[in-house]
Write a protein that holds these residues in place. Structure first.
Motif, PDB file in Angstrom:
ATOM      1  N   SER A  32     -26.454 -12.826  -3.626  1.00  0.00           N
ATOM      2  CA  SER A  32     -25.862 -13.745  -2.624  1.00  0.00           C
ATOM      3  C   SER A  32     -26.059 -13.125  -1.062  1.00  0.00           C
ATOM      4  O   SER A  32     -25.923 -13.913  -0.281  1.00  0.00           O
ATOM      5  N   LEU A  35     -28.535 -14.807   1.069  1.00  0.00           N
ATOM      6  CA  LEU A  35     -28.119 -16.357   1.367  1.00  0.00           C
ATOM      7  C   LEU A  35     -26.946 -16.158   2.503  1.00  0.00           C
ATOM      8  O   LEU A  35     -25.932 -16.667   2.307  1.00  0.00           O
ATOM      9  N   HIS A  36     -27.513 -16.302   3.864  1.00  0.00           N
ATOM     10  CA  HIS A  36     -26.736 -16.011   4.907  1.00  0.00           C
ATOM     11  C   HIS A  36     -25.994 -17.514   5.027  1.00  0.00           C
ATOM     12  O   HIS A  36     -25.011 -17.689   6.002  1.00  0.00           O
ATOM     13  N   TRP A  37     -26.751 -18.520   4.977  1.00  0.00           N
ATOM     14  CA  TRP A  37     -26.151 -19.849   5.229  1.00  0.00           C
ATOM     15  C   TRP A  37     -25.102 -20.343   4.671  1.00  0.00           C
ATOM     16  O   TRP A  37     -24.360 -21.056   4.734  1.00  0.00           O
ATOM     17  N   LEU A  38     -24.634 -19.659   3.479  1.00  0.00           N
ATOM     18  CA  LEU A  38     -23.554 -19.839   2.425  1.00  0.00           C
ATOM     19  C   LEU A  38     -22.118 -19.635   3.319  1.00  0.00           C
ATOM     20  O   LEU A  38     -21.789 -18.586   4.101  1.00  0.00           O
ATOM     21  N   THR A  39     -21.421 -20.464   3.080  1.00  0.00           N
ATOM     22  CA  THR A  39     -19.751 -20.228   3.463  1.00  0.00           C
ATOM     23  C   THR A  39     -19.267 -19.184   2.532  1.00  0.00           C
ATOM     24  O   THR A  39     -19.833 -18.762   1.439  1.00  0.00           O
ATOM     25  N   GLN A  42     -18.619 -20.794  -0.777  1.00  0.00           N
ATOM     26  CA  GLN A  42     -19.638 -21.051  -1.308  1.00  0.00           C
ATOM     27  C   GLN A  42     -20.137 -19.698  -2.043  1.00  0.00           C
ATOM     28  O   GLN A  42     -20.674 -19.614  -3.299  1.00  0.00           O
ATOM     29  N   ARG A  43     -20.181 -18.674  -1.025  1.00  0.00           N
ATOM     30  CA  ARG A  43     -20.799 -17.272  -1.605  1.00  0.00           C
ATOM     31  C   ARG A  43     -19.871 -16.887  -2.941  1.00  0.00           C
ATOM     32  O   ARG A  43     -20.533 -16.430  -3.912  1.00  0.00           O
TER      33      ARG A  43
END
Length: 107
Positions: A32, A35-39, A42-43
């Motif tokens: 994860s 995946l920088h766009w995840l909150t 979400q992470r």
């Protein structure tokens, strides 16, 4: 199996499970990380699901290995019994031949 052996097997199983959980968490964090766009929520959910899947795969692998070990043990035990039976038959035949030779020589 003695009580001590069962206890040690249980301890070993718990340690193996704990180590696998740590590996799963580490792998989930590595997965994860890009995946920088995840909150954060979400992470956390992605990491939790990844860890759950990692544990399920490990458990399946362990079960497959245990089943294979059981089959191999059965095969080796059968071969050992067969070898033991043939060795006994050979020994008895050798004794019978030696006895026969002894009877012929003494007659």
């Amino acid at each position: 199996m003695s009580v001590t052996d069962e206890f040690l097997n249980d301890v070993e199983g718990h340690l193996l499970l704990a180590a696998t959980r740590d590996e799963g968490r580490t792998a989930a964090a590595r997965f994860s990380a890009p995946l920088h766009w995840l909150t954060d929520t979400q992470r956390d959910e992605v990491e939790r699901r990844f860890e759950t899947e990692y544990l399920a795969l490990a458990r399946g692998s362990w079960q497959h290995t245990a089943a294979r070990a059981g089959r191999l043990r059965d095969e080796y035990e059968a071969r050992y019994r067969d070898l033991r039976r043939r060795l006994l038959a050979g020994w008895l035949l050798t004794c019978a031949l030696a006895f026969g030779v002894l009877v012929v020589c003494l007659a």
